[in-house]
Write an enzyme that holds these catalytic residues in place. Structure first.
Site, PDB file in Angstrom:
ATOM      1  N   TYR A   1      81.142  76.024  15.318  1.00  0.00           N
ATOM      2  CA  TYR A   1      81.269  77.401  15.818  1.00  0.00           C
ATOM      3  C   TYR A   1      81.216  77.480  17.338  1.00  0.00           C
ATOM      4  CZ  TYR A   1      79.224  77.345  11.127  1.00  0.00           C
ATOM      5  OH  TYR A   1      78.917  77.024   9.821  1.00  0.00           O
ATOM      6  N   HIS A   2      81.754  76.464  18.035  1.00  0.00           N
ATOM      7  CA  HIS A   2      81.679  76.425  19.494  1.00  0.00           C
ATOM      8  C   HIS A   2      83.050  76.280  20.146  1.00  0.00           C
ATOM      9  CE1 HIS A   2      77.381  74.614  18.871  1.00  0.00           C
ATOM     10  NE2 HIS A   2      77.409  75.920  18.654  1.00  0.00           N
ATOM     11  N   PRO A   3      84.045  77.093  19.797  1.00  0.00           N
ATOM     12  CA  PRO A   3      85.349  76.971  20.450  1.00  0.00           C
ATOM     13  C   PRO A   3      85.256  77.337  21.932  1.00  0.00           C
ATOM     14  CG  PRO A   3      85.274  78.984  19.160  1.00  0.00           C
ATOM     15  CD  PRO A   3      84.015  78.227  18.837  1.00  0.00           C
TER      16      PRO A   3
ATOM     17  N   ASP B   1      86.005  72.031  20.594  1.00  0.00           N
ATOM     18  CA  ASP B   1      84.965  72.495  19.686  1.00  0.00           C
ATOM     19  C   ASP B   1      84.023  71.324  19.449  1.00  0.00           C
ATOM     20  OD1 ASP B   1      83.520  74.072  17.912  1.00  0.00           O
ATOM     21  OD2 ASP B   1      84.940  73.850  16.260  1.00  0.00           O
ATOM     22  N   HIS B   2      82.916  71.577  18.786  1.00  0.00           N
ATOM     23  CA  HIS B   2      81.999  70.520  18.367  1.00  0.00           C
ATOM     24  C   HIS B   2      82.161  70.296  16.865  1.00  0.00           C
ATOM     25  CE1 HIS B   2      79.286  71.710  21.990  1.00  0.00           C
ATOM     26  NE2 HIS B   2      80.046  70.671  22.312  1.00  0.00           N
TER      27      HIS B   2
END
Length: 518
Positions: A456-458, A288-289
């Site tokens: 919100y970048h899984p 993730d980020h």
């Protein structure tokens, strides 16, 4: 009987449904656990945070994070037609060419930058100055933001005062620099994949869409996927696929569904009484980020007062005004140390109070800007809590559990503090709201552990190589593919919505046996 069943009507699923149903002799079923995308907050860009923790959100809560002193983090994911493309900040970023070339070098044949760029271009309908770096005529409208809030402009000015170059296009030849983001908006409104792809395809007689139906397991005939079992309002249904079942449920739910169906780590499945059909590292490699922001109170009017009847009329009649804001209007890509061949952090600047993971109320005029780690070395895992399909998956991101990630975040915070002290932003600062109490490395790291949340970048939990092949077919079975951000071997440098759409565009050609676009 269908030819294709697609599980998940999100960023990838809507693309696949539209593309596969272009073949009139192929019957396509698109299954979505959530409702239709009918809430006004979905389509009004500035209102997306109002969807958090509603029926339109899976609203997951992560496990106790060891790198955050045991804190748990809220993990929103879209649960409606359009999925997270109906609930995101609409930022259109493709990532860095080095991301895709690294995938290919590691064995992901056909996924180099030169391989994927044609799919980005095919998807796009760019509303801006003509450029060889952008496509026109595609389903997905990409445009410049129409809000251009003074506080976002102030961030861009201050970053330049701190020595960071301006860039007009983060999807151009190089990412580095500061500027305003391109957005997936059409005439000032959200352009999700439900709007761009699915809606124009709904009239096709060979496409069925089933909402409110949660997939509980994949059905097999021997080692071939033959359909899905669905829970719709407490009634179990079965639907069958002649050709393929495609999982597009996202980096949390696609591995969860595979494990419920017996595809995953054999020992862990056995602990839940599930016989392993195929022993694969499903759910591992979660990336993730992670994001940490600074917030300041201001006397400059923020988006706190954007929701007036006048601004709503301006949005509806002219497609402009503060309600077109995507919140994270400006930002940039930066390298926090010498010797890097690409940016290692991304900044998002928001002209509004955004704190406590976006779920606490906005109570005053404020602005926020924060940094996300683009190439985290920490790795997490999605696993089963229970063999009961309705139980949420166990999600552990392992944020900030490596020394490299901790050091990068400390350097990133020092960069942000330097920008905050420049004249462009200092004149807007009334008082500190969420800033480090100590400027030592230990103080900055303590602040990061308290304030860090997902961007919100899984990605990465069904990666090309360990779990699927380069054509996105699940190893060890037939008739089953995964098409979403979970197949990324490593998360790309930037927001993941555009890359997920690209993955689905390419997968549609793989499924149909079509050559890549010229």
């Amino acid at each position: 009987m269908y030819d294709y069943i697609i599980v998940g009507a999100g960023s990838a699923g809507c693309v696949l449904a539209a593309r596969l149903s272009e073949d009139a002799d192929r019957r396509v079923l698109l299954v979505e656990a959530g409702p239709v995308d009918d809430a006004p907050e979905i389509h009004v860009p500035a209102a997306f945070a109002k969807l958090f923790q509603t029926k339109y959100d899976w609203s997951y809560l992560g496990a106790c994070e060891p790198g955050l002193d045991g804190r748990r983090r809220y993990l929103p994911r879209g649960r409606m037609l359009g999925g997270s493309s109906s609930m995101n900040a609409m930022i259109y970023i493709r990532g860095n060419r080095r991301d895709y070339d690294a995938w290919a070098a590691a064995g992901a044949e056909g996924w180099s930058w030169d391989d994927v760029l044609p799919y980005f271009l095919r998807a796009e309908d760019f509303r801006g100055r003509k450029s060889p770096w952008h496509g026109t005529g595609g389903p997905l409208t990409v445009s410049e933001g129409r809000s251009r809030h003074p506080l976002a402009d102030a961030y861009v000015t201050a970053a330049q005062e701190a020595g960071h170059p301006f860039t007009a296009d983060f999807n151009g030849p190089e990412q580095d620099g500061v500027g305003h983001y391109h957005l997936t908006q059409r005439d000032g409104m959200r352009c999700s994949t439900a709007v761009a792809y699915l809606r124009p395809a709904l009239a096709r007689p060979n496409l069925d869409v089933l909402t409110g139906a949660q997939c509980t397991r994949i059905l097999f005939d021997g080692d071939r996927a033959r359909g899905v079992e669905l829970d719709r309002g407490g009634e179990l249904l079965q639907r069958h696929a002649e050709r393929e079942v495609v999982l597009s449920a996202g980096a949390y739910n696609s591995p969860h569904l595979l494990m419920l169906s017996g595809i995953g780590p054999a020992g862990e499945l056995a602990a839940h009484g599930i016989a392993a059909r195929v022993d694969l590292p499903v759910g591992e490699n979660l990336q993730d980020h992670p994001h940490v922001g600074l917030s300041y109170l201001t006397d400059t009017e923020s988006l706190l007062t954007a929701g007036t009847p006048e601004n709503m009329r301006l949005l509806e009649s002219e497609g402009r005004g503060p309600l077109t804001s995507n919140i994270g209007e400006a930002g940039g890509f930066h390298r926090t140390r010498d010797g890097l061949d690409a940016p290692d952090i991304q900044v998002h600047a928001a002209p509004v109070m955004f704190h406590d993971e976006g779920i606490s109320p906005v109570t005053d005029h404020a602005f926020m800007f924060g940094a996300a780690l683009l190439t985290p070395t920490s790795r997490g895992k999605v696993s089963l809590r229970s063999p009961v399909p309705s139980a949420a998956p166990h999600i552990l991101h392992n944020y900030l559990t490596t020394e490299d990630d901790r050091a990068t975040m400390v350097r990133a915070l020092r960069m942000l503090l330097d920008i905050a002290d420049r004249p462009g932003l200092r004149k807007h600062r009334r008082a500190d709201f969420r800033v480090p109490g100590s400027l030592t490395d230990a103080g900055l790291l303590d602040f990061a552990r308290r304030e860090l949340h997902t961007l919100y970048h899984p990605a990465g939990t069904c990666a090309i190589g360990p779990v699927v092949d380069s054509r996105l077919r699940v190893h060890g079975v037939s008739g089953l593919r995964v098409v979403d951000a979970s197949v990324m071997p490593t998360v790309v440098r930037g927001n993941t919505n555009a890359p997920t759409i690209m993955i689905a565009e390419k997968a549609a050609d793989l499924l149909r046996g079509l050559p890549a676009p010229a």
